[in-house]
Design a protein around this motif. Sequence first.
Motif, PDB file in Angstrom:
ATOM      1  N   LEU A  33       0.827  -1.204   0.000  1.00  0.00           N
ATOM      2  CA  LEU A  33       0.000   0.000   0.000  1.00  0.00           C
ATOM      3  C   LEU A  33       0.863   1.258   0.000  1.00  0.00           C
ATOM      4  CD1 LEU A  33      -2.787   1.299   0.161  1.00  0.00           C
ATOM      5  CD2 LEU A  33      -2.656   1.116   2.664  1.00  0.00           C
ATOM      6  N   CYS A  64     -17.534   3.517  -9.271  1.00  0.00           N
ATOM      7  CA  CYS A  64     -18.127   3.064  -8.006  1.00  0.00           C
ATOM      8  C   CYS A  64     -19.308   2.139  -8.278  1.00  0.00           C
ATOM      9  CB  CYS A  64     -18.580   4.261  -7.173  1.00  0.00           C
ATOM     10  SG  CYS A  64     -17.216   5.216  -6.468  1.00  0.00           S
ATOM     11  N   VAL A  94     -16.977   1.377   1.170  1.00  0.00           N
ATOM     12  CA  VAL A  94     -15.610   1.902   1.368  1.00  0.00           C
ATOM     13  C   VAL A  94     -14.687   1.390   0.268  1.00  0.00           C
ATOM     14  CG1 VAL A  94     -13.588   1.866   2.876  1.00  0.00           C
ATOM     15  CG2 VAL A  94     -15.865   2.198   3.862  1.00  0.00           C
ATOM     16  N   VAL A  95     -14.810   0.102  -0.059  1.00  0.00           N
ATOM     17  CA  VAL A  95     -13.979  -0.479  -1.127  1.00  0.00           C
ATOM     18  C   VAL A  95     -14.273   0.208  -2.457  1.00  0.00           C
ATOM     19  CG1 VAL A  95     -13.526  -2.567  -2.468  1.00  0.00           C
ATOM     20  CG2 VAL A  95     -13.707  -2.705   0.006  1.00  0.00           C
ATOM     21  N   LEU A 133     -12.476   3.536  -2.436  1.00  0.00           N
ATOM     22  CA  LEU A 133     -11.032   3.352  -2.618  1.00  0.00           C
ATOM     23  C   LEU A 133     -10.693   2.953  -4.043  1.00  0.00           C
ATOM     24  CD1 LEU A 133     -10.105   1.475   0.693  1.00  0.00           C
ATOM     25  CD2 LEU A 133      -9.468   3.808   0.074  1.00  0.00           C
ATOM     26  N   SER A 134     -11.451   1.997  -4.584  1.00  0.00           N
ATOM     27  CA  SER A 134     -11.153   1.527  -5.945  1.00  0.00           C
ATOM     28  C   SER A 134     -11.444   2.622  -6.962  1.00  0.00           C
ATOM     29  CB  SER A 134     -11.954   0.272  -6.273  1.00  0.00           C
ATOM     30  OG  SER A 134     -13.338   0.520  -6.232  1.00  0.00           O
ATOM     31  N   VAL A 169      -8.359   5.139  -6.813  1.00  0.00           N
ATOM     32  CA  VAL A 169      -7.071   4.708  -7.370  1.00  0.00           C
ATOM     33  C   VAL A 169      -7.135   4.427  -8.866  1.00  0.00           C
ATOM     34  CG1 VAL A 169      -6.314   3.705  -5.192  1.00  0.00           C
ATOM     35  CG2 VAL A 169      -7.432   2.248  -6.868  1.00  0.00           C
ATOM     36  N   MET A 182      -7.484  -4.270  -6.137  1.00  0.00           N
ATOM     37  CA  MET A 182      -7.739  -3.838  -4.761  1.00  0.00           C
ATOM     38  C   MET A 182      -8.924  -4.593  -4.163  1.00  0.00           C
ATOM     39  SD  MET A 182      -8.453   0.003  -3.283  1.00  0.00           S
ATOM     40  CE  MET A 182      -6.734   0.464  -3.324  1.00  0.00           C
TER      41      MET A 182
END
Length: 409
Positions: free
Chosen positions: A121, A301, A330-331, A334-335, A338, A352
Amino acid sequence: MKEKLKAYRFPIILLSSIIIGSVIGLIFGEEATVIKPLGDIFINLLFMIVVPLVFFTISSAIASMNSMKRLGKIMGSMMTVFIVTAIISSVFMLVATVIFQPGSGVDIPLTTPEEVEEVSLGDQLVNTFTVPDFVDLFSKSNMLALIIFSVLVGVATGLTGEQGRPFARFLTSASEVFMKIIQLIMYYAPIGLGAYFASLIGEFGTALIGDYAKAIIIYYPVAVLYFAIGFTLYAFIAGGKEGVTRFWKNILSPAATSLGTGSSVASLPVNLQAAKRIGVPKDIRETVLPLGATIHMDGSCLSAMLKIAFVFGVFNMDFSGIDTFLTAIVVCLLSGIVMSGVPGGGFIGELMIVTLYGLPIEALPIISAIGVVVDPPATMVNATGDTVSSMLVTRQVEGKDWMKTTEVN
């Protein structure tokens, strides 16, 4: 009536060229790929201009600000809008996946992908936000690092004061020149997008989707509904009925370009033009849109949530409960953050998902296949979401009456 048709003339030409290209692809099949180079030329022209355009638009916008206080207000509003809309899009798809359960009863043979290099990370953060050499900034693969550098140049120019003003004028002048280049490139857009769609439909139009049919049938309507309902609501919050009118009057060109190129970054030049016509102030649109092209991805998303629900079904894992749903959201955030704004950039986000859930590496090609098929509408939602977000940021920064005081181009 004539004035309305004139306003929509270019989007209509663009959509017509896409439809004609799609028909050519269906009629001629794989033979239509012979005109793919005409589409590649258009995409390459957009990518060619992206790096200098991002640098000059961001740095000039920040350097021209009257105060760093305004920059802070814009950035704070922007991050609030990005996070809130990303959460809404994730929940939107979550509801759809709970109702329709993609992946349930699916039997997909597991195949091990090519060896994937493991990155910690910490290293991933370093590689995402910085580059080891100045020349590495001149690549669309390092957009976040370029954006950070552009922000630093803009801030430094503003802080330099009187001595920095000649450089600020140069940045502004260069920004205008590169925007003009975009206008010239867009004259070729109908030919380029038409050819690109002809080759895409010719190559993949008759391919069987197989086990992925249910997931794709869920994604496309949900993405279209989020685009139509969600963005209309955002535009209304930003500027009332006038906001909705301006948004839909100018959004078709960015939507068509992003749908054809599969890239938020490649769509950035057209998006900047649309935001300008909507009336979004220069410093806001030239800060929010380039950043949004890399870190604000509502469509990604949506697809990330679908991939999570799908792979849970494939591996017979329980996709229920508040903890599971909150983790999934949350994932998705984050995805989405990035993922880079280039075609195929979703691979990092997919990696991820696999890593954070501790799934076997064989799960990667399963969700990657979904990513490939849903990429066009996902990118369309990503790119156009940046435009309506710039309107919401303007509403927060300029006040509720911003549409009455901003110039419409």
